[in-house]
Design a protein around this motif. Structure first.
Motif, PDB file in Angstrom:
ATOM      1  N   SER A   1       0.827  -1.213   0.000  1.00  0.00           N
ATOM      2  CA  SER A   1       0.000   0.000   0.000  1.00  0.00           C
ATOM      3  C   SER A   1       0.860   1.261   0.000  1.00  0.00           C
ATOM      4  CB  SER A   1      -0.922   0.004   1.212  1.00  0.00           C
ATOM      5  OG  SER A   1      -0.148   0.052   2.375  1.00  0.00           O
ATOM      6  N   SER A   2       2.150   1.124   0.254  1.00  0.00           N
ATOM      7  CA  SER A   2       3.028   2.300   0.240  1.00  0.00           C
ATOM      8  C   SER A   2       4.413   1.888  -0.203  1.00  0.00           C
ATOM      9  CB  SER A   2       3.094   2.925   1.636  1.00  0.00           C
ATOM     10  OG  SER A   2       3.723   2.039   2.525  1.00  0.00           O
ATOM     11  N   SER A   3       5.164   2.850  -0.615  1.00  0.00           N
ATOM     12  CA  SER A   3       6.546   2.585  -0.997  1.00  0.00           C
ATOM     13  C   SER A   3       7.414   3.719  -0.481  1.00  0.00           C
ATOM     14  CB  SER A   3       6.660   2.495  -2.516  1.00  0.00           C
ATOM     15  OG  SER A   3       6.353   3.754  -3.080  1.00  0.00           O
ATOM     16  N   ARG A   4       8.725   3.465  -0.412  1.00  0.00           N
ATOM     17  CA  ARG A   4       9.647   4.491   0.065  1.00  0.00           C
ATOM     18  C   ARG A   4      10.696   4.731  -1.009  1.00  0.00           C
ATOM     19  NH1 ARG A   4       9.555   5.381   5.669  1.00  0.00           N
ATOM     20  NH2 ARG A   4       8.046   4.086   6.718  1.00  0.00           N
TER      21      ARG A   4
ATOM     22  N   CYS B   1       2.834   7.621  -1.882  1.00  0.00           N
ATOM     23  CA  CYS B   1       1.955   6.688  -2.590  1.00  0.00           C
ATOM     24  C   CYS B   1       2.724   6.059  -3.755  1.00  0.00           C
ATOM     25  CB  CYS B   1       0.728   7.460  -3.090  1.00  0.00           C
ATOM     26  SG  CYS B   1      -0.353   6.482  -4.147  1.00  0.00           S
ATOM     27  N   TYR B   2       2.602   4.738  -3.923  1.00  0.00           N
ATOM     28  CA  TYR B   2       3.382   4.067  -4.983  1.00  0.00           C
ATOM     29  C   TYR B   2       2.914   4.502  -6.374  1.00  0.00           C
ATOM     30  CZ  TYR B   2      -0.486   0.870  -5.988  1.00  0.00           C
ATOM     31  OH  TYR B   2      -1.682   0.336  -6.373  1.00  0.00           O
TER      32      TYR B   2
ATOM     33  N   HIS C   1       1.380   7.591  -7.041  1.00  0.00           N
ATOM     34  CA  HIS C   1       1.600   9.038  -7.215  1.00  0.00           C
ATOM     35  C   HIS C   1       2.687   9.495  -6.235  1.00  0.00           C
ATOM     36  CE1 HIS C   1      -2.692   8.135  -8.125  1.00  0.00           C
ATOM     37  NE2 HIS C   1      -2.414   8.842  -9.230  1.00  0.00           N
ATOM     38  N   PRO C   2       3.957   9.180  -6.532  1.00  0.00           N
ATOM     39  CA  PRO C   2       5.029   9.487  -5.563  1.00  0.00           C
ATOM     40  C   PRO C   2       5.188  10.985  -5.256  1.00  0.00           C
ATOM     41  CG  PRO C   2       5.941   8.695  -7.654  1.00  0.00           C
ATOM     42  CD  PRO C   2       4.472   8.512  -7.740  1.00  0.00           C
ATOM     43  N   ASP C   3       4.770  11.870  -6.168  1.00  0.00           N
ATOM     44  CA  ASP C   3       4.957  13.309  -5.937  1.00  0.00           C
ATOM     45  C   ASP C   3       3.746  13.979  -5.294  1.00  0.00           C
ATOM     46  OD1 ASP C   3       7.478  13.229  -7.054  1.00  0.00           O
ATOM     47  OD2 ASP C   3       6.701  13.493  -9.092  1.00  0.00           O
ATOM     48  N   ALA C   4       2.648  13.226  -5.134  1.00  0.00           N
ATOM     49  CA  ALA C   4       1.436  13.830  -4.583  1.00  0.00           C
ATOM     50  C   ALA C   4       1.595  14.076  -3.085  1.00  0.00           C
ATOM     51  CB  ALA C   4       0.240  12.910  -4.814  1.00  0.00           C
ATOM     52  N   PRO C   5       1.151  15.249  -2.595  1.00  0.00           N
ATOM     53  CA  PRO C   5       1.230  15.491  -1.139  1.00  0.00           C
ATOM     54  C   PRO C   5       0.243  14.601  -0.385  1.00  0.00           C
ATOM     55  CG  PRO C   5       0.080  17.298  -2.247  1.00  0.00           C
ATOM     56  CD  PRO C   5       0.576  16.393  -3.331  1.00  0.00           C
TER      57      PRO C   5
END
Length: 315
Positions: A3-6, A14-15, A17-21
């Motif tokens: 559900s998430s990535s780093r 968010c995997y 939308h990595p740039d979304a706040p």
């Protein structure tokens, strides 16, 4: 499916939308992607306070329970609990005496330290000394107080001497007269404590030079940069060729300023310089006499004379 990535900087995102706040839902403890609504992180710890503070309610009482920061120079007594005054009937016994008494929580040792720190802070404020010097002076006082080395000496005298030593050790020395002007203690007593503290703590201070005072004295006298540079050169050269043996750096600096100012358009009298430097007119005159005989060697080559050397005042 995660559900998430780093990314490489360990930033939660968010995997898809990595740039979304991310939007934080404080009530649920969730971090939500603002683009697709995906719950990226849950059970986030709320680091905010668990109360609401309204500044205009109840005289602005803050229900914070952590107290102020601990002072490492005190023995933890600044974190002691104080019981507030009782107001209800249950707070008093049958004779009307308060049931919950505050003991004298602060020891006499800590009271002495706090008073000394206040005195050091007050003196430093009056001569615009930075916090680094105040902290060093506080540490010196604490060491002297804990070692019980100067029993019988006034705490104010020890505090004044500690401030003097702190200035010397930080490379911005002040004269004894400057410290004496903001202290309640005589110059002689500060000098005695200064020697005793150096001996007791087995520490030392660098020797003072004419350059340590030059910029401060010249700026207080309102002299231009050219005169300051000339005075610095004159004082340094006079010490190098040993024409002022046994004279204190302060009196040599004052005589050099007098010589440089008299040769320029911004002339200053011995009294004006003496008041700023804290030395007597006679002292300036004696050092100036020694330097006047070698004046031609002392001035920098690029100095623009408003008054030539042969017309300088002779003592």
């Amino acid at each position: 499916m995660a559900s998430s990535s780093r990314n490489d900087t360990n930033k939660v995102c968010c995997y898809a939308h990595p740039d979304a706040p991310l939007i934080e839902d404080y009530r649920a403890g969730d971090q939500i992607c603002s683009e697709c609504g995906l719950v990226v992180g849950d059970r986030v710890i709320d680091v905010g306070s668990e109360w609401r503070t309204f500044s205009n309610e109840k005289a602005g009482v803050d229900p914070s329970r952590v107290g102020g920061p601990e002072n490492p120079l005190l023995n933890g007594s600044d974190l002691s609990t104080m019981i507030g005054p009782g107001t209800g009937a249950a707070s008093f016994d049958a004779f009307g005496a308060s049931k919950y008494q505050n003991r004298r929580t602060m020891s006499s040792s800590d009271r002495t330290l706090i008073n000394a720190f206040r005195e050091i802070n007050g003196m430093a404020d009056r001569i615009n000394l930075p916090k680094t010097i105040v902290d060093r002076a506080n540490n010196l006082f604490k060491q002297v107080h804990d070692g019980k080395n100067l029993k019988g000496r006034s705490n104010d005298a020890i505090a004044s001497a500690c401030l003097y030593i702190a200035c010397r050790q930080e490379g911005v020395p002040r004269t004894f007269k400057e410290i004496c002007a903001v202290s309640k203690i005589s110059k002689k007593e500060i000098g005695r404590c200064f020697k005793l503290i150096l001996k007791a703590l087995e520490t030392s201070v660098d020797l003072i030079t004419t350059g340590d005072f030059m910029s401060r004295f010249c700026s207080n006298l309102g002299l231009p940069n050219m005169v300051q540079r000339a005075a610095t050169h004159i004082a340094r050269k006079a010490v190098e060729i040993d024409i002022v043996p046994g004279r204190s750096p302060i009196s040599v600096a004052a005589a050099a300023i007098y010589m440089a100012s008299q040769a320029s358009e911004d002339k200053k009298s011995q009294k004006e310089i003496g008041d700023i430097a804290g030395v007597a007119d006679v002292t300036i005159r004696q050092s100036y006499k020694l330097m006047y005989q070698h004046a031609a060697k002392l001035f920098p080559e690029d100095f623009k004379f408003a008054t030539p050397i042969d017309q300088l005042p002779q003592m």
